[in-house]
Design an enzyme around this catalytic site. Structure first.
Site, PDB file in Angstrom:
ATOM      1  N   HIS A 261     115.365 -56.523 -21.133  1.00  0.00           N
ATOM      2  CA  HIS A 261     116.200 -55.398 -21.586  1.00  0.00           C
ATOM      3  C   HIS A 261     117.616 -55.780 -21.198  1.00  0.00           C
ATOM      4  CE1 HIS A 261     112.905 -52.026 -21.128  1.00  0.00           C
ATOM      5  NE2 HIS A 261     112.603 -52.906 -22.051  1.00  0.00           N
ATOM      6  N   ASP A 306     119.391 -52.748 -24.955  1.00  0.00           N
ATOM      7  CA  ASP A 306     118.932 -51.539 -24.267  1.00  0.00           C
ATOM      8  C   ASP A 306     119.936 -50.428 -24.526  1.00  0.00           C
ATOM      9  OD1 ASP A 306     117.256 -49.996 -22.765  1.00  0.00           O
ATOM     10  OD2 ASP A 306     117.517 -51.098 -20.908  1.00  0.00           O
ATOM     11  N   HIS A 307     119.949 -49.442 -23.680  1.00  0.00           N
ATOM     12  CA  HIS A 307     120.798 -48.266 -23.892  1.00  0.00           C
ATOM     13  C   HIS A 307     122.128 -48.619 -24.538  1.00  0.00           C
ATOM     14  CE1 HIS A 307     118.687 -46.446 -20.149  1.00  0.00           C
ATOM     15  NE2 HIS A 307     117.846 -46.740 -21.125  1.00  0.00           N
ATOM     16  N   TYR A 320     119.650 -44.293 -27.157  1.00  0.00           N
ATOM     17  CA  TYR A 320     118.786 -44.884 -28.179  1.00  0.00           C
ATOM     18  C   TYR A 320     119.214 -44.612 -29.618  1.00  0.00           C
ATOM     19  CZ  TYR A 320     115.762 -46.538 -24.512  1.00  0.00           C
ATOM     20  OH  TYR A 320     115.279 -47.220 -23.423  1.00  0.00           O
TER      21      TYR A 320
HETATM   22  C1  DNO Z   1     114.610 -46.175 -20.214  1.00  0.00           C
HETATM   23  C2  DNO Z   1     113.520 -47.159 -20.213  1.00  0.00           C
HETATM   24  C3  DNO Z   1     112.386 -46.780 -19.296  1.00  0.00           C
HETATM   25  C4  DNO Z   1     111.260 -47.763 -19.451  1.00  0.00           C
HETATM   26  C5  DNO Z   1     110.121 -47.530 -18.520  1.00  0.00           C
HETATM   27  C6  DNO Z   1     109.127 -48.655 -18.629  1.00  0.00           C
HETATM   28  O1  DNO Z   1     115.415 -46.182 -21.073  1.00  0.00           O
HETATM   29  O2  DNO Z   1     114.001 -48.426 -19.908  1.00  0.00           O
HETATM   30  O3  DNO Z   1     111.957 -45.502 -19.618  1.00  0.00           O
HETATM   31  O4  DNO Z   1     110.758 -47.669 -20.747  1.00  0.00           O
HETATM   32  O5  DNO Z   1     110.546 -47.451 -17.225  1.00  0.00           O
HETATM   33  O6  DNO Z   1     107.900 -48.237 -18.146  1.00  0.00           O
END
Ligand code: DNO
Length: 344
Positions: A261, A306-307, A320
């Protein structure tokens, strides 16, 4: 490296066709969201996710997450039943072509932020964490996007009470017990497990957290050396811990990192931070150095942006949205291309 994108299934407002239009995208990262934690996912539901993705020209080889039942984390006598169900879930996922399963071992809460709409000077917004604000929160009334469950206040109170007095050592032993129980299913099906680090990487609300640092990984791999026992290398989670040297960890564990990520954050005080667009120049995570270390170390796993921020007026699930994650994906794909060509 395979570039992927998190997709929240049929309820996600981002259509698969849009995800496919992001150049370099090979697949989605998804999950079954409507089966209670601890139960085995029906293969038809998994098959449907795979087929929907395939119809859009995308793979569905990564699950995020198969959540771990709290009884396993608590080490209760009922854990064996839930571990057997987890192993069954690994088999079910493998039967539709899943190769990698992300999970976490954080007691009760998954990731935590205190601001879902932190405003940047350019008008974009992102997630942020303020420790004092966290301490002021009532843990019995917390909900964040992507969490696998939400409890009623009473359930939460009871659960928090069960964790009272739990040490890091006990929680670690429970993780090892769990992993030893599910590794045979991983060996049998060729599925990699990828533990997500604690986010943020420190204890919260008095609950122990045990996947936050290099020392934590060292003891985890010493206890369960099987290569299917791997990492989701989340640069935002680990990066919030200033003591973590991310390029070093990326290189050292490149072959254990089954899933990455990649994202950015900027420190805002000693332990506070906010998230930002993916580029290295936008924060304190050296995304370029991490990608370089991964490639040099022989990383062969999945990557997802990721975010992201909310930009261009998008009002998406915090972290997201489509636009900023798409920009992140393109940036990351470009970094990988450059670094891989240099390495050759
Ligand atoms: C948040 C994510 C987490 C991730 C969990 C994996 O954005 O990175 O919720 O999915 O921790 O189990």
């Amino acid at each position: 490296m395979k570039m992927t994108f998190r997709w929240y299934g049929e309820n996600d407002c981002i259509p698969l066709s849009y995800i496919k239009q992001i150049q370099g995208m090979t697949g989605v990262v998804t999950a079954v969201y409507d089966i209670p934690v601890g139960e085995v996912w029906p293969v038809e539901k998994l098959r449907r996710l795979r087929d929907l993705a395939a119809a859009a020209g995308l793979e569905a080889e990564v699950i995020e997450s198969v959540p771990v039942h709290e009884d396993i984390k608590l080490g209760k006598p009922t854990r064996d039943k839930y571990i057997a169900a987890y192993a069954e879930n690994i088999r079910a996922c493998a039967s539709v072509g899943v190769k990698c399963i992300c999970y976490n071992f954080m007691p009760v809460f998954d990731w935590l932020r205190t601001d879902l709409c932190f405003r940047h000077a350019d008008g974009s917004t992102s997630l942020a964490y303020d420790h004092a604000a966290l301490l002021a929160l009532d843990p019995k009334d917390l909900h964040l996007p992507g969490w696998d469950e939400s409890y009623t206040p009473d359930e939460l109170r009871a659960l928090l009470a069960e964790y009272e007095g739990m040490t890091h050592e006990q929680l670690f032993e429970n993780l090892v017990y769990f992993l030893r129980g599910v590794m045979p299913a991983c060996d049998e099906c060729g599925v990699d497990l990828a533990i997500h680090p604690d986010d943020p990487p420190w204890d919260v609300f008095g609950l122990p957290r045990i996947v936050s640092s290099e020392a934590d990984y060292e003891r985890l791999f010493a206890a369960v050396p099987n290569m299917h026992n791997g990492i989701t290398f989340c640069t935002g989670s680990l990066g919030a811990g200033r003591e973590n040297d991310l390029p070093k960890l990326a290189g050292k564990y490149a072959k254990r990192i089954h899933f990455a990520h990649l994202r950015q954050l900027k420190y805002d005080g000693e332990i506070n931070f906010y998230e930002n667009g993916h580029q290295t120049a936008e924060g304190d995570v050296d995304v370029y150095a991490i990608v370089k270390a991964l490639v040099k170390g022989g990383f062969k796993g999945y990557v997802r942006p990721d975010h992201g921020r909310n930009v261009w007026g998008e009002n998406a699930k915090p972290g997201y949205g489509l636009y900023d994650r798409a920009m992140g994906a393109c940036y990351l794909t470009g970094l990988f291309e450059a670094v891989q060509k240099e390495e050759k």
